[in-house]
Design an enzyme around this catalytic site. Structure first.
Site, PDB file in Angstrom:
ATOM      1  N   SER A   2       0.864  -1.193   0.000  1.00 36.29           N
ATOM      2  CA  SER A   2       0.000   0.000   0.000  1.00 36.29           C
ATOM      3  C   SER A   2       0.893   1.234   0.000  1.00 36.29           C
ATOM      4  CB  SER A   2      -0.859  -0.002   1.275  1.00 36.29           C
ATOM      5  OG  SER A   2      -1.478   1.258   1.444  1.00 36.29           O
TER       6      SER A   2
ATOM      7  N   TYR B 240      -1.398  -0.242  10.297  1.00 34.20           N
ATOM      8  CA  TYR B 240      -1.535  -0.867   8.973  1.00 34.20           C
ATOM      9  C   TYR B 240      -0.364  -0.433   8.083  1.00 34.20           C
ATOM     10  CZ  TYR B 240      -3.573  -1.315   4.233  1.00 34.20           C
ATOM     11  OH  TYR B 240      -3.812  -1.602   2.913  1.00 34.20           O
TER      12      TYR B 240
HETATM   13  N1  LIG Z   1      -8.764  -0.906  -1.335  1.00 33.66           N
HETATM   14  C1  LIG Z   1      -7.748  -0.073  -1.144  1.00 33.66           C
HETATM   15  O1  LIG Z   1      -7.893   1.172  -1.177  1.00 33.66           O
HETATM   16  C2  LIG Z   1      -6.367  -0.629  -0.890  1.00 33.66           C
HETATM   17  C3  LIG Z   1      -5.276   0.265  -0.992  1.00 33.66           C
HETATM   18  C4  LIG Z   1      -3.996  -0.220  -0.775  1.00 33.66           C
HETATM   19  C5  LIG Z   1      -3.806  -1.556  -0.487  1.00 33.66           C
HETATM   20  N2  LIG Z   1      -4.872  -2.398  -0.395  1.00 33.66           N
HETATM   21  C6  LIG Z   1      -4.618  -3.814  -0.084  1.00 33.66           C
HETATM   22  O2  LIG Z   1      -5.214  -4.612  -1.092  1.00 33.66           O
HETATM   23  C7  LIG Z   1      -5.551  -5.878  -0.549  1.00 33.66           C
HETATM   24  C8  LIG Z   1      -6.984  -6.215  -0.895  1.00 33.66           C
HETATM   25  O3  LIG Z   1      -7.837  -5.215  -0.368  1.00 33.66           O
HETATM   26  P1  LIG Z   1      -9.324  -4.969  -0.886  1.00 33.66           P
HETATM   27  O4  LIG Z   1      -9.513  -3.509  -0.847  1.00 33.66           O
HETATM   28  O5  LIG Z   1      -9.571  -5.694  -2.136  1.00 33.66           O
HETATM   29  O6  LIG Z   1     -10.156  -5.615   0.324  1.00 33.66           O
HETATM   30  P2  LIG Z   1     -11.617  -6.231   0.382  1.00 33.66           P
HETATM   31  O7  LIG Z   1     -12.480  -5.723  -0.698  1.00 33.66           O
HETATM   32  O8  LIG Z   1     -12.054  -6.037   1.791  1.00 33.66           O
HETATM   33  O9  LIG Z   1     -11.356  -7.785   0.129  1.00 33.66           O
HETATM   34  C9  LIG Z   1     -10.606  -8.517   1.047  1.00 33.66           C
HETATM   35  C10 LIG Z   1     -10.628  -9.984   0.674  1.00 33.66           C
HETATM   36  O10 LIG Z   1      -9.776 -10.683   1.576  1.00 33.66           O
HETATM   37  C11 LIG Z   1     -10.529 -11.691   2.278  1.00 33.66           C
HETATM   38  N3  LIG Z   1      -9.963 -11.771   3.622  1.00 33.66           N
HETATM   39  C12 LIG Z   1      -9.952 -10.814   4.579  1.00 33.66           C
HETATM   40  N4  LIG Z   1      -9.311 -11.259   5.667  1.00 33.66           N
HETATM   41  C13 LIG Z   1      -8.898 -12.525   5.390  1.00 33.66           C
HETATM   42  C14 LIG Z   1      -8.186 -13.518   6.096  1.00 33.66           C
HETATM   43  N5  LIG Z   1      -7.754 -13.305   7.336  1.00 33.66           N
HETATM   44  N6  LIG Z   1      -7.918 -14.691   5.479  1.00 33.66           N
HETATM   45  C15 LIG Z   1      -8.355 -14.932   4.220  1.00 33.66           C
HETATM   46  N7  LIG Z   1      -9.027 -14.036   3.492  1.00 33.66           N
HETATM   47  C16 LIG Z   1      -9.302 -12.850   4.072  1.00 33.66           C
HETATM   48  C17 LIG Z   1     -11.985 -11.219   2.204  1.00 33.66           C
HETATM   49  O11 LIG Z   1     -12.937 -12.273   2.287  1.00 33.66           O
HETATM   50  P3  LIG Z   1     -13.454 -12.828   3.733  1.00 33.66           P
HETATM   51  O12 LIG Z   1     -13.935 -11.644   4.501  1.00 33.66           O
HETATM   52  O13 LIG Z   1     -14.516 -13.822   3.395  1.00 33.66           O
HETATM   53  O14 LIG Z   1     -12.264 -13.488   4.359  1.00 33.66           O
HETATM   54  C18 LIG Z   1     -12.002 -10.613   0.790  1.00 33.66           C
HETATM   55  O15 LIG Z   1     -12.104 -11.636  -0.172  1.00 33.66           O
HETATM   56  C19 LIG Z   1      -5.265  -5.789   0.955  1.00 33.66           C
HETATM   57  O16 LIG Z   1      -3.989  -6.334   1.230  1.00 33.66           O
HETATM   58  C20 LIG Z   1      -5.229  -4.295   1.217  1.00 33.66           C
HETATM   59  O17 LIG Z   1      -4.421  -3.972   2.321  1.00 33.66           O
HETATM   60  C21 LIG Z   1      -6.159  -1.970  -0.578  1.00 33.66           C
END
Ligand SMILES: NC(=O)c1ccc[n+]([C@@H]2O[C@H](COP(=O)([O-])OP(=O)(O)OC[C@H]3O[C@@H](n4cnc5c(N)ncnc54)[C@H](OP(=O)(O)O)[C@@H]3O)[C@@H](O)[C@H]2O)c1
Length: 263
Positions: A157, A170
């Site tokens: 991130s 985080y």
């Molecule tokens: N969105 C942003 O703005 C952003 C920016 C920078 C970085 N990121 C990074 O991108 C990645 C994905 O984020 P996202 O925004 O796509 O999140 P999201 O929409 O909340 O999706 C998260 C996914 O991970 C699964 N998950 C969560 N905790 C888990 C665990 N302990 N074990 C296995 N699966 C788990 C969730 O399903 P379940 O709840 O069913 O487990 C879901 O499929 C993360 O690493 C986040 O830090 C996101």
């Protein structure tokens, strides 16, 4: 989609495991790698939502490409060693290889001042965002990559590069993930490449609170004047795991609408 507009099948015959991929960025990455010919395994904790995502991937494919036998779902918590071992073992059993690992799972249960931070929450962040990522690499190494080589991409991130002052625990975990990426690249090269990507705000459930007051306002400091979409990250991951990136390892590439370029 006509055959002429199909994406290149440059990942055909390869297998990818994408963690935390029932929605958001992980699901976008799975769709991208699948469309380029890879077999994909997706994981998440909630089995029902994971199944829906698996079906969505299969049904969303082009009629010209048979995706049926190319998608595997394995429910489990990334923080559990047993779940990690199961996801890797079932991937290799099903597809015969594990060439690409995308450590996408990330959590952020602790907000605000570090002096008030609940340390159990902080430990959990580091466990899922950093330790579990290393655990998945260890499993993939033992099961396939140690002998055959491969590609790892860690989803970091911009919060791991520059302090936000808000999502500090985080951010510290993502900084650790970026450094872990460099250490792994040193230790696993040349047969295994390890890179990270660092997104700014991407429109997913995870980041909803960051743009609840309005997308335009949230993106006003970005040169590109829009928030990210999962596909923005997925395209970069697709490039990094392809042979076109064969001299890139240990790197963290920003995909942030230019947000960190603005000082
Ligand atoms: N969105 C942003 O703005 C952003 C920016 C920078 C970085 N990121 C990074 O991108 C990645 C994905 O984020 P996202 O925004 O796509 O999140 P999201 O929409 O909340 O999706 C998260 C996914 O991970 C699964 N998950 C969560 N905790 C888990 C665990 N302990 N074990 C296995 N699966 C788990 C969730 O399903 P379940 O709840 O069913 O487990 C879901 O499929 C993360 O690493 C986040 O830090 C996101």
């Amino acid at each position: 989609m006509t055959t002429a507009s199909l994406p290149p099948q440059d990942l055909a015959g390869r297998t990818a495991l994408i963690t935390g991929a029932s929605r958001g960025i992980g699901l976008g990455i799975a769709a991208e790698l699948l469309s380029r010919g890879a077999n994909v395994t997706i994981t998440a904790r909630k089995a029902d939502q994971l199944e829906v995502a698996g079906k969505q991937l299969v049904e969303g494919g082009s009629p010209a490409v048979d995706l049926g036998p190319r998608v595997l779902t394995v429910a489990g918590n990334a923080g559990s060693a047993d779940s990690r071992a199961e996801a890797v073992a079932r991937t290799v059993e099903t597809f015969g290889s594990l060439d690409i690992l995308v450590n996408n799972t990330g959590i952020n249960p602790v907000f605000g001042a570090l002096m008030d931070a609940d340390l159990d929450g902080v430990r959990k962040i580091f466990d899922v965002n950093v330790v579990a990522a290393l655990g998945f690499v260890q499993e993939a190494y033992k099961a396939w990559m140690g002998e055959h080589g491969g590609n790892v991409v860690n989803i970091a991130s911009v919060a791991g590069i520059r302090s936000s002052g808000v999502i500090s625990a985080y951010g510290a975990s993502k900084a650790a993930l970026i450094r872990l990426t460099e250490e792994l690249a040193w230790q696993l090269g040349p047969s295994i490449r390890v890179n990270a990507v660092a997104p700014a705000v991407v429109k997913t459930k995870f980041a909803e609170a960051l743009y609840a007051a309005g997308e335009e306002e949230a993106a006003s400091g970005y040169p590109m004047k829009r928030l990210g979409e999962p596909e923005d990250v997925a395209k970069l991951v697709g490039f990094l795991v392809s042979d076109a990136a064969s001299w890139i390892t240990g790197d963290t590439i920003r995909v942030d609408g230019g947000s960190l370029a603005t000082g």
